[in-house]
Enzyme design. Structure first.
Site, PDB file in Angstrom:
ATOM      1  CD  GLU A  96       9.414 -18.869  16.436  1.00  0.00           C
ATOM      2  OE1 GLU A  96       8.577 -17.987  16.229  1.00  0.00           O
ATOM      3  OE2 GLU A  96       9.093 -20.045  16.681  1.00  0.00           O
ATOM      4  N   GLY A 139       0.398  23.672  -3.860  1.00  0.00           N
ATOM      5  CA  GLY A 139      -0.018  24.818  -3.056  1.00  0.00           C
ATOM      6  C   GLY A 139       0.907  25.145  -1.885  1.00  0.00           C
ATOM      7  CB  SER A 170       9.954 -20.924   8.224  1.00  0.00           C
ATOM      8  OG  SER A 170       9.005 -19.913   7.992  1.00  0.00           O
ATOM      9  NE  ARG A 193       0.737 -17.999  13.863  1.00  0.00           N
ATOM     10  CZ  ARG A 193       0.858 -17.000  12.980  1.00  0.00           C
ATOM     11  NH1 ARG A 193       0.018 -16.918  11.959  1.00  0.00           N
ATOM     12  NH2 ARG A 193       1.783 -16.078  13.128  1.00  0.00           N
ATOM     13  CG  ASN A 210       5.101 -12.142  13.797  1.00  0.00           C
ATOM     14  OD1 ASN A 210       5.311 -11.234  12.997  1.00  0.00           O
ATOM     15  ND2 ASN A 210       4.162 -13.051  13.622  1.00  0.00           N
ATOM     16  CG  HIS A 236      -5.252 -14.441  19.806  1.00  0.00           C
ATOM     17  ND1 HIS A 236      -6.609 -14.205  19.773  1.00  0.00           N
ATOM     18  CD2 HIS A 236      -5.083 -15.736  19.469  1.00  0.00           C
ATOM     19  CE1 HIS A 236      -7.229 -15.327  19.447  1.00  0.00           C
ATOM     20  NE2 HIS A 236      -6.329 -16.278  19.263  1.00  0.00           N
ATOM     21  CG  MET A 284       7.181  25.883  -1.929  1.00  0.00           C
ATOM     22  SD  MET A 284       8.731  25.378  -2.597  1.00  0.00           S
ATOM     23  CE  MET A 284       8.224  24.371  -3.940  1.00  0.00           C
ATOM     24  CB  CYS A 309       5.912 -17.948   8.262  1.00  0.00           C
ATOM     25  SG  CYS A 309       6.706 -18.533   9.757  1.00  0.00           S
ATOM     26  CE  LYS A 323       4.641  24.295 -11.655  1.00  0.00           C
ATOM     27  NZ  LYS A 323       4.296  25.222 -10.602  1.00  0.00           N
ATOM     28  NE  ARG A 365       0.491  18.106 -11.388  1.00  0.00           N
ATOM     29  CZ  ARG A 365       0.194  19.041 -10.519  1.00  0.00           C
ATOM     30  NH1 ARG A 365       1.140  19.636  -9.839  1.00  0.00           N
ATOM     31  NH2 ARG A 365      -1.042  19.395 -10.310  1.00  0.00           N
ATOM     32  CE1 TYR A 419       7.843 -20.005   3.101  1.00  0.00           C
ATOM     33  CE2 TYR A 419       9.443 -21.528   2.149  1.00  0.00           C
ATOM     34  CZ  TYR A 419       8.647 -21.120   3.216  1.00  0.00           C
ATOM     35  OH  TYR A 419       8.688 -21.809   4.395  1.00  0.00           O
ATOM     36  NE  ARG A 466       3.119  29.232 -13.731  1.00  0.00           N
ATOM     37  CZ  ARG A 466       1.790  29.189 -13.601  1.00  0.00           C
ATOM     38  NH1 ARG A 466       1.256  28.561 -12.596  1.00  0.00           N
ATOM     39  NH2 ARG A 466       1.023  29.787 -14.472  1.00  0.00           N
TER      40      ARG A 466
HETATM   41  C1  PEP Z   1       6.627 -15.501  14.265  1.00  0.00           C
HETATM   42  O1  PEP Z   1       7.051 -15.488  15.413  1.00  0.00           O
HETATM   43  O2  PEP Z   1       6.991 -14.711  13.383  1.00  0.00           O
HETATM   44  C2  PEP Z   1       5.605 -16.492  13.883  1.00  0.00           C
HETATM   45  C3  PEP Z   1       5.217 -16.621  12.631  1.00  0.00           C
HETATM   46  O3  PEP Z   1       5.032 -17.200  14.875  1.00  0.00           O
HETATM   47  P1  PEP Z   1       3.877 -16.661  15.848  1.00  0.00           P
HETATM   48  O4  PEP Z   1       3.463 -15.320  15.345  1.00  0.00           O
HETATM   49  O5  PEP Z   1       2.810 -17.666  15.769  1.00  0.00           O
HETATM   50  O6  PEP Z   1       4.583 -16.607  17.146  1.00  0.00           O
HETATM   51 MG    MG Z   2       6.637 -17.189  16.683  1.00  0.00          MG
END
Ligand code: PEP
Ligand code: MG
Length: 938
Positions: free
Chosen positions: A794, A103, A813, A562, A817, A456, A105, A881, A24, A340, A901, A94
Site C-alpha cells: 500500500e 426524444g 494484498s 482489521r 486505499n 472511517h 433528436m 483489500c 433503429k 430494440r 482474489y 426518423r
Molecule cells: C487500504 O489502504 O487499502 C486498506 C485496505 O487499509 P485501510 O483502508 O485500513 O488503510
Molecule cells: Mg491501508
C-alpha cells in the site's frame, strides 16, 4: 477508407452494424431480413451524417441521387408513388444513432404531403378527415423541425380553433375545422420563413434529412450525450431512416401500440404492452385516450394478436433478448416499426436471464453477462421507494449504499442510548472516530460533513452494511448546539432525516423505503457466475458475525480483518487507552495481558465461522492517538473540571457568607450546611485534583503523540517495531486461537498480514516475532499451527521492492486505499470533498480514484509489483483489500492483472462475484502483461 455507399434499403443493410446504421436502422434491417412485416424503406448511414458535418453542413455529393434510387425501389414494392397524384407514397423520416437517445433528436411523419397528394390520399383512403389531420400534423412537424418555425405559433392556432369550435380534444375537430387550421398553418410558415411552404416532396425530403443530421448537434442531443457519457466510440453521428408511412387510424381494423416481449417491471414471461384502435402512434404517447392492455387485443383483434405473438417469439428467439417494439395495424395488416433491446430493472433482468437459460434461448454465460454488477446494488440494499419524488436537503458523497431514516443524533453515546430504547436514529457527526463505534451499531445510518469514501465513517458503515453519506460539506454541524444547518434549514436533535447512501443525498423527514430482493433466481445466477470466474472473492470482515454474513453471501475467505476494529468495543477502549498511556513497558504489558484473551476470542469466532477457508488478519495499523480523545476535547473537559472545582469552593463558603451578612436566616441554612459538609468531604479526598492530574497527563501524552500528518506517521509496521509487545500480543492471539480452534476440529487457515510495509527488513523484523511466538504456542498446545505470512502492498516503495518483499512474504494484498493516496499524493480524507469533484467536472480525471481503481497510475504500479513479486515467488498469492475490491470495473481489471482474489465489504460480495465472472467472460485468460498499455485505458 470512406464507404462510397451512403444509402441502403432495409433488406441491404447489416442489422448487426449499429454504428453505421444506427440502432433503429439496424433493427429495421434485421427484422426485414428475418421476414417480419416491416414497411419498405431505407437508411442513410451515420457516415453520411459525418460527411455532412465535414462538408460544413452540406449534404454529401450524390446522396440525394442514392435516395432517389432507393425511393424508386420502395415505390415499386408498395405500388405507391412519392408525390404521386394517385395512391401517394408518404414516408416518415426518423433519426437513429448507434444507441437510443429517447426524444433527443428529431423525426418527421407524413412527409410527401402537399395539396396534390392530399387529394390523392383522400381518394385512396376515402377518409377526408384523416387526410387533413395527417396534413395538419405534417405541416406542424415539418415547419418546426425542418423550417425552424416556433412551435408555439402552431399551438396557438390549434388552441384558438378548439376554443372557437368548443372542441375538448383534437379528435373533436371536424374536417372543415382541420382544413381551416391547415390553411392558417401554411400562412404562418409563409410569414415566419418569408417563403411558401415547400410543396415539392423531394425538396421536403432533402430538408428533412438535413434537419435530422442537424439535430445530432442540437443542444438537447449534445447535453444528453454529455450527461450519459456517450463518447464517439459509442455513437458517432445519426443515421436517417426513411420508411413508408402506415396508418393505425384508418378505422376500427387499424391500431397502433407499443409492447415488451416480457414484463419489464418484474421479468414475467407475459406479453406486455398497450394499444389503441383507430389511432396514431402519438395518441398512445400523448395520453389523450387511455390505451388498452395488449391482452385485450386477443378478443378485439384476434388475427393481429396472433401475428404479434408470432413476432414476439421470433424477435426473442432471434435477438436472444427481451425486445421493446412498436407496431401499427393498417386495415388489418400488421407492421412492425421498431425493435430494440428492452430496458428493465435489475429484478427483471435476473428473472428473464434465469428463465431464458431454462428455455434454451441463451447460455449461462450470456445470462451472467446480461446482469450488470452495478445494477445488483439495487437488489442488495434497502432503497428509497421509487415513487418518492422529494428534493434532498443536502448532497454529499455516496459512501455506503442503501437508504434508512431515523432521528438525527449528534453523538455516539446518545445514539446508543436511544437505540437501546428502540428508537431509530441516524448518527450525525463532522467525522467519526473509532471511539464512535458503539454509535454505529445503534444507528440506522451515518451522516458526516467531512471525509471521503474511504474515511472511517464510510469504511465502517460499508463493513456493517449501513447506509452512509460522508463529506456532506453543505451541512454545518454544531455538536454543542446539537444541530445541523444548511441555510435556513435546521436539523435539530430528534428531527427525522433520511439518508440515501447509494446516491449520497439527505432528505428531511421519513421517506418510505423498499426492501432488498435477493431472489432464488439471483442465487442461481450468482452460482453460474461462480462457475465461470477464476478469481476468488473474499470479504473484509472484523467480527464473527461479519464473517458469517460474508460466508452466506458467498465469500471464499476473509481478505482483511482489521484488528483495530476489535479495540473499539466499549469495554476494550479503556484498556487500549491504558496500554497507550502506559509510561513503562511493564505497565503496557499489564494492559496487553488483559487484551489478549479478548482478541483471541474474536479470532476463534472468526475461524469457526470461516471453517475451511483462509482468514487474513492484519496486525494493528492506525496511529495510536486515534484511540485517544482529541486534545481539544481533553482541554474542554479540563476546563469543565476546573470550573466545577471553583464552583465547589464557592458553595463551601456560601453558608458562612450568608450567615455573616444576615444572621437571622441561620435556621433556614441547615440544608445548605449539609450540602457544604458533603462537598467538604469530597474536597478532602481531593478527587478533583486527582481527576485534573489524570486529564493533564492524558493531554500531555496526546500532545506528545500528535503528528502533523498522522496518515504518513507512526502507524502500521512502524508501530509494531516501536512497540513490539503489541504485535507480539496480536500474533500470540492469532496463533493460540488457531491452535484452540484446531483442537475443536475446525479447519483453520490463518494468514498474518503486516500493514504499511515499505522494506523487506521491516517484514523480516515482524517475521522474527512470529517465529518466536509460534515456538511458544506450539509448545503450549502440543500441535503445529499452519499459517501464511504476508504483507499489505500500500505504499509506493513496496511496489518498487516487490521482488524483495516476496522473499519474505507468502502473499501480497494491495491496500489500494492507501496506495491511491500515496500514488496521487491526494489525502484520502480530504480530496473527495475538496478538489476532486472539480477535477471530475473539468475532466482532468474521469473518475474518483478512491472509488474506481486508477488503471493508468495505481494499476501500473500493481502490475509492476505483481510481475516482480511473482518473479521471486511464482506461486505468490496476491489479492486486493482496498475499497476497489468491490467496484465492478476495478474487479474486472483485477481479473486482468491475474490477482488470486479480491476482497470487499460483505454486502458487495455478490457484486464482486458477478464482476469477476464478467472479467473472465470479457477477457478470458488475456492479461494486461506484456502489452504496451492496459485494456481499460482512459
Ligand atoms: C487500504 O489502504 O487499502 C486498506 C485496505 O487499509 P485501510 O483502508 O485500513 O488503510
Ligand atoms: Mg491501508
Amino acid at each position: 477508407m470512406k464507404n462510397p455507399k451512403l444509402v441502403y434499403l432495409f433488406e441491404e443493410s447489416d442489422g448487426t452494424n449499429k454504428k453505421l446504421f444506427g440502432g433503429k436502422g439496424a433493427g429495421l434491417a434485421e427484422m426485414t431480413r428475418i421476414g417480419l412485416p416491416v414497411p419498405p424503406g431505407f437508411t442513410l448511414t451515420t457516415e453520411a451524417c459525418l460527411q455532412y458535418y465535414d462538408n460544413d453542413g452540406k449534404l454529401p455529393k450524390g446522396l440525394m441521387d442514392e435516395v432517389k434510387a432507393a425511393l424508386k425501389t420502395v415505390e415499386k414494392k408498395t405500388g405507391k408513388t412519392f408525390g404521386g397524384s394517385k395512391n401517394p407514397l408518404l414516408v416518415s423520416v426518423r433519426s437513429g444513432a448507434a444507441i437510443s437517445m429517447p426524444g433527443m433528436m428529431d423525426s418527421i411523419l407524413n412527409l410527401g404531403l402537399n395539396e396534390e397528394t392530399l387529394k390523392a390520399l383522400i381518394q385512396a383512403t376515402s377518409n377526408e378527415r384523416f387526410a387533413y389531420d395527417a396534413y395538419r400534423r405534417f405541416i406542424q412537424l415539418f415547419g418546426k423541425i425542418a423550417l425552424g418555425v416556433d412551435e408555439a405559433k402552431f399551438d396557438e392556432i390549434l388552441k384558438k380553433a378548439k376554443e372557437k369550435y368548443r372542441a375538448n380534444y383534437d379528435t373533436d375537430l371536424t374536417t372543415d375545422h382541420l382544413k381551416e387550421i391547415c390553411k392558417q398553418y401554411l400562412e404562418v410558415v409563409k410569414k415566419e420563413t418569408k417563403s411558401p411552404f415547400p410543396m415539392d416532396p423531394m425538396t421536403q425530403l432533402e430538408l428533412a434529412i438535413e434537419a435530422v443530421f442537424k439535430s445530432w448537434m442540437g443542444r438537447r442531443a449534445v447535453d444528453y450525450r454529455r450527461e450519459f457519457k456517450v463518447t464517439l466510440d459509442i455513437a458517432n453521428g445519426t443515421a436517417v431512416n426513411v420508411c413508408t408511412m402506415v396508418f393505425g387510424n384508418m378505422g376500427t381494423d387499424s391500431a397502433t401500440g407499443v409492447a415488451f416481449t416480457r414484463d419489464p417491471g418484474n421479468g414475467e414471461n407475459v406479453f406486455y404492452g398497450e394499444y389503441l384502435t383507430n389511432a396514431q402512434g402519438e395518441d398512445v404517447v400523448a395520453g389523450i385516450r387511455t390505451p388498452k392492455p395488449i391482452s385485450e387485443m386477443k378478443k378485439e383483434m384476434p388475427k393481429i394478436y396472433e401475428e404479434l405473438e408470432h413476432v414476439r417469439k421470433t424477435l426473442e428467439g432471434h435477438y436472444q433478448e427481451i425486445q421493446d417494439l412498436e407496431f401499427t395495424a393498417e386495415k388489418a395488416k400488421l407492421y412492425i416499426l421498431q425493435t430494440r433491446n428492452g430496458k428493465m430493472n435489475a429484478q427483471a433482468v435476473v428473472r428473464t436471464s434465469k428463465e431464458m437459460v431454462e428455455q434454451g434461448l441463451i447460455s449461462k454465460e450470456k445470462a451472467v453477462i446480461r446482469l450488470k454488477p452495478q445494477e445488483l446494488e439495487q437488489l442488495l440494499h434497502k432503497r428509497l421507494d421509487p415513487n418518492f419524488k422529494g428534493t434532498p436537503i443536502a448532497i454529499g458523497l455516496p459512501a455506503s449504499p442503501g437508504a434508512a431514516s431515523g432521528k438525527a443524533v449528534f453523538d455516539a453515546d446518545e445514539a446508543e442510548r436511544q437505540g437501546r430504547l428502540g428508537e431509530k436514529v441516524v448518527l450525525v457527526r463532522e467525522e467519526t472516530k473509532p471511539e464512535d463505534i458503539h454509535g454505529f451499531f445503534a444507528s440506522q445510518a451515518i451522516l458526516t460533513s467531512r471525509g471521503g469514501k474511504t474515511s472511517h465513517a464510510a469504511v465502517v458503515a460499508r463493513g456493517m452494511g449501513k447506509p452512509c453519506v460522508s463529506g456532506c460539506e453543505e451541512l454545518h454541524i454544531d455538536l454543542h448546539k446539537k444541530e445541523a444547518t444548511k441555510g435556513d434549514t435546521i436539523i435539530k436533535e430528534g428531527d427525522f432525516i433520511t439518508i440515501d447512501g447509494t446516491k449520497g443525498v439527505v432528505y428531511l423527514g421519513e421517506v418510505p423505503t423498499v426492501e432488498p430482493e435477493v431472489s432464488k433466481d439471483l442465487l442461481t445466477l450468482l452460482k453460474w457466475a461462480d462457475e465461470i470466474r477464476t478469481m476468488g472473492v473474499r470479504a473484509n470482515a472484523d467480527t464473527p458475525e461479519g464473517a458469517k454474513k460474508a460466508r452466506e453471501l458467498g465469500a471464499e475467505g476473509i481478505g482483511l480483518c482489521r484488528t483495530e476494529r476489535m479495540f473499539n468495543a466499549v469495554d476494550r477502549l479503556p484498556i487500549v487507552q491504558e496500554m497507550i498511556l502506559a509510561e513503562s513497558k511493564e505497565k503496557r504489558q499489564e494492559a496487553i495481558v488483559k487484551l489478549l484473551p479478548m482478541q483471541k476470542e474474536d479470532f476463534r469466532g472468526i475461524f469457526r465461522a470461516m471453517d475451511g477457508l483462509p482468514v487474513t488478519i492484519r496486525l494493528l495499523d492506525p496511529p495510536l492517538h486515534e484511540f485517544l480523545p482529541s486534545a481539544e476535547e481533553l482541554a474542554a473537559q479540563l476546563r469543565g473540571i476546573k470550573e466545577a472545582e471553583s464552583a465547589l469552593s464557592t458553595v463551601a463558603c456560601l453558608t458562612q457568607a450568608v450567615k455573616y451578612l444576615d444572621p437571622s436566616v441561620r435556621e433556614s441554612l441547615k440544608p445548605l450546611e449539609n450540602i457544604a459538609a458533603i462537598i467538604a468531604e469530597i474536597r478532602e479526598k481531593k478527587l478533583d485534583k486527582i481527576l485534573i492530574q489524570k486529564q493533564e497527563e492524558t493531554l500531555r501524552k496526546v500532545k506528545e503523540m500528535m503528528e502533523v500528518n498522522p496518515m504518513l506517521g507512526h502507524r502500521g509496521v512502524r508501530l509494531g517495531i516501536s512497540y513490539p509487545e503489541i504485535y507480539i500480543m496480536q500474533i500470540q492471539a492469532i496463533l493460540e486461537a488457531a491452535a484452540e480452534a484446531i483442537k475443536e476440529g475446525v479447519d483453520v487457515k490463518p494468514e498474518i498480514m503486516v500493514p504499511q510495509v515499505c522494506t523487506a527488513q521491516e517484514l523480516r523484523w515482524v517475521y522474527q516475532m512470529v517465529e518466536e511466538v509460534k515456538i511458544d504456542v506450539e509448545k503450549k498446545y502440543g500441535i503445529q499451527v499452519p499459517f501464511l505470512f504476508g504483507t499489505m502492498v500500500e505504499v509506493v516503495r513496496a511496489c518498487m521492492r516487490a521482488d524483495r518483499l516476496a522473499e519474505v512474504a507468502d502473499f501480497f494484498s494491495f491496500g489500494t486505499n492507501d496506495l491511491t493516496q500515496a500514488t496521487f499524493s491526494f489525502s484520502r480524507e480530504d480530496a473527495e470533498n475538496k478538489f476532486l469533484p472539480l477535477y471530475n467536472e473539468r475532466k482532468i480525471l474521469r473518475d474518483n480514484p478512491f472509488e474506481v481503481l486508477d488503471v493508468e497510475g495505481v494499476g501500473r504500479l500493481m502490475k509492476i509489483a505483481i510481475e516482480w513479486g511473482r518473479k521471486t515467488k511464482p506461486d505468490l498469492k496476491i489479492g486486493i483489500c482496498g475499497e476497489h475490491g468491490g467496484h465492478p470495473d476495478s474487479v474486472e481489471f483485477c481479473h486482468q492483472l491475474g490477482l488470486t482474489y479480491v476482497s470487499c465489504s460483505p454486502l458487495r460480495i455478490p457484486i464482486a462475484r458477478l464482476a469477476a465472472a464478467h472479467g473472465k467472460l470479457k477477457y478470458g485468460e488475456e492479461k494486461v502483461f506484456g502489452k504496451e498499455d492496459f485494456n481499460l485505458a482512459v
